[in-house]
Motif scaffolding. Structure first.
Motif, PDB file in Angstrom:
ATOM      1  N   HIS A 132      23.032  59.969  50.989  1.00 36.43           N
ATOM      2  CA  HIS A 132      22.961  60.196  49.547  1.00 36.43           C
ATOM      3  C   HIS A 132      23.336  58.950  48.739  1.00 36.43           C
ATOM      4  O   HIS A 132      22.925  58.803  47.600  1.00 36.43           O
ATOM      5  CB  HIS A 132      23.867  61.366  49.157  1.00 36.43           C
ATOM      6  CG  HIS A 132      23.344  62.696  49.609  1.00 36.43           C
ATOM      7  ND1 HIS A 132      22.329  63.354  48.950  1.00 36.43           N
ATOM      8  CD2 HIS A 132      23.680  63.478  50.665  1.00 36.43           C
ATOM      9  CE1 HIS A 132      22.068  64.491  49.571  1.00 36.43           C
ATOM     10  NE2 HIS A 132      22.865  64.597  50.618  1.00 36.43           N
ATOM     11  N   LYS A 133      24.101  58.059  49.349  1.00 40.52           N
ATOM     12  CA  LYS A 133      24.422  56.797  48.673  1.00 40.52           C
ATOM     13  C   LYS A 133      23.150  56.011  48.400  1.00 40.52           C
ATOM     14  O   LYS A 133      22.976  55.425  47.324  1.00 40.52           O
ATOM     15  CB  LYS A 133      25.374  55.970  49.548  1.00 40.52           C
ATOM     16  CG  LYS A 133      25.747  54.624  48.947  1.00 40.52           C
ATOM     17  CD  LYS A 133      26.657  53.843  49.892  1.00 40.52           C
ATOM     18  CE  LYS A 133      26.955  52.455  49.336  1.00 40.52           C
ATOM     19  NZ  LYS A 133      27.814  51.668  50.277  1.00 40.52           N
ATOM     20  N   ALA A 134      22.245  56.008  49.360  1.00 44.12           N
ATOM     21  CA  ALA A 134      20.968  55.319  49.189  1.00 44.12           C
ATOM     22  C   ALA A 134      20.130  56.020  48.117  1.00 44.12           C
ATOM     23  O   ALA A 134      19.489  55.364  47.280  1.00 44.12           O
ATOM     24  CB  ALA A 134      20.208  55.279  50.509  1.00 44.12           C
ATOM     25  N   GLY A 135      20.150  57.359  48.143  1.00 45.23           N
ATOM     26  CA  GLY A 135      19.397  58.109  47.140  1.00 45.23           C
ATOM     27  C   GLY A 135      19.888  57.817  45.740  1.00 45.23           C
ATOM     28  O   GLY A 135      19.095  57.608  44.814  1.00 45.23           O
ATOM     29  N   ASP A 136      21.212  57.790  45.582  1.00 44.80           N
ATOM     30  CA  ASP A 136      21.782  57.474  44.267  1.00 44.80           C
ATOM     31  C   ASP A 136      21.416  56.060  43.831  1.00 44.80           C
ATOM     32  O   ASP A 136      21.144  55.813  42.646  1.00 44.80           O
ATOM     33  CB  ASP A 136      23.306  57.629  44.307  1.00 44.80           C
ATOM     34  CG  ASP A 136      23.741  59.087  44.375  1.00 44.80           C
ATOM     35  OD1 ASP A 136      22.882  59.967  44.165  1.00 44.80           O
ATOM     36  OD2 ASP A 136      24.936  59.333  44.628  1.00 44.80           O
ATOM     37  N   THR A 193      18.487  47.512  48.597  1.00 47.49           N
ATOM     38  CA  THR A 193      19.198  47.186  49.840  1.00 47.49           C
ATOM     39  C   THR A 193      20.516  47.954  49.916  1.00 47.49           C
ATOM     40  O   THR A 193      21.373  47.829  49.047  1.00 47.49           O
ATOM     41  CB  THR A 193      19.482  45.677  49.927  1.00 47.49           C
ATOM     42  OG1 THR A 193      18.247  44.954  49.839  1.00 47.49           O
ATOM     43  CG2 THR A 193      20.161  45.328  51.246  1.00 47.49           C
ATOM     44  N   ILE A 194      20.647  48.762  50.964  1.00 47.91           N
ATOM     45  CA  ILE A 194      21.852  49.554  51.198  1.00 47.91           C
ATOM     46  C   ILE A 194      22.348  49.269  52.608  1.00 47.91           C
ATOM     47  O   ILE A 194      21.614  49.487  53.581  1.00 47.91           O
ATOM     48  CB  ILE A 194      21.569  51.066  51.039  1.00 47.91           C
ATOM     49  CG1 ILE A 194      21.058  51.375  49.632  1.00 47.91           C
ATOM     50  CG2 ILE A 194      22.821  51.865  51.341  1.00 47.91           C
ATOM     51  CD1 ILE A 194      22.064  51.125  48.535  1.00 47.91           C
ATOM     52  N   ASP A 195      23.565  48.773  52.715  1.00 52.94           N
ATOM     53  CA  ASP A 195      24.146  48.461  54.023  1.00 52.94           C
ATOM     54  C   ASP A 195      23.199  47.604  54.849  1.00 52.94           C
ATOM     55  O   ASP A 195      22.923  47.886  56.033  1.00 52.94           O
ATOM     56  CB  ASP A 195      24.506  49.755  54.772  1.00 52.94           C
ATOM     57  CG  ASP A 195      25.549  50.575  54.037  1.00 52.94           C
ATOM     58  OD1 ASP A 195      26.378  49.981  53.331  1.00 52.94           O
ATOM     59  OD2 ASP A 195      25.505  51.824  54.134  1.00 52.94           O
TER      60      ASP A 195
END
Length: 247
Positions: A132-136, A193-195
């Protein structure tokens, strides 16, 4: 009064209050001496000025600070009531209110406006795969993108989880299509870009247009655009479709 104080600034307000306090203290001391019919004592006038000169800045700095804080909190609450905190766009309730206002304005002025509904493709899959962090982050990225792309007169809002809507004043069908094409193009170029993982996303769009002569209410127009959106999704996503009522 509150707006004036907020615009002037805390320091200037404190200075003004302190000056007024000193003048009042000296003035009252002068009047008191006059009524007492005693020889004027400049030392007593100076003493009368010293206390407010010390106390007024300290007290007023604290009180004005509280006052400014209250104003800021009120502004923040107003913002929370109108805007989606993640994307910076209008929330559903505020968007529908603004959209209805534009509807009646367009009716009075006998102008057309475009209604665009957009849905981010495979958003659930992104949440499931990347979290959900990526979705946000994608929602936030899209909100920033929208604010850069739309005109000042356009109305944009997040009306669902990953669903957005736009009202384009004084815009016909051809212009609405151009808007959709540009929006799809810039969305497809985005990379979040996430992680250390690069995530691309796309969108699907449905379009309708309100003409002065039709009797569709704003909810009907959004519904027609929403139906066109589902046609875009059925056609493979990452594209736009026009409502059947305009074909």
């Amino acid at each position: 009064m509150r707006t004036v104080i907020y615009k002037i600034g805390r320091i200037k307000v404190v200075i003004v209050i302190s000056i007024i306090a000193v003048l009042l203290a000296v003035g009252l001391n002068y009047i008191f001496q006059s009524f007492q019919e005693v020889t004027y004592s400049y030392s007593s006038l100076i003493r009368a000025a010293v206390i407010p000169l010390i106390v007024a800045p300290i007290l007023s700095w604290y009180l004005v600070g509280l006052f400014v804080r209250v104003i800021e909190l009120e502004q923040k609450m107003t913002e929370w009531a109108l805007f989606d905190q993640l994307t910076g766009l209008l929330n559903r309730r505020a968007f529908l209110h603004r959209a209805e206002q534009e509807y009646y304005l367009a009716k009075r002025q006998e102008t057309t406006f475009g209604v665009v509904v957009l849905d981010l493709d495979h958003f659930k899959d992104i949440n499931d795969q990347y979290g959900h962090k990526a979705g946000d982050s994608i929602l936030k990225d899209f909100g920033e993108l929208v604010l850069k792309q739309i005109r000042q007169s356009d109305i944009s809002g997040r009306i669902g989880g990953e669903e957005f809507a736009f009202i384009l004043p004084n815009t016909n069908l051809v212009q609405s299509k151009v808007f959709a094409e540009k929006l799809l193009a810039v969305v497809s170029d985005r990379v979040v870009t996430i992680d250390e993982q690069a995530i691309k996303y796309t969108a699907s769009i449905g379009i309708t247009v309100s003409f002065p002569e039709n009797d569709f209410k704003i909810n009907n127009l959004i519904h027609h655009a929403d139906q066109a959106l589902y046609e875009a999704k059925s056609a493979g996503r990452n594209c736009y479709k026009v409502a059947e009522s305009l074909l």
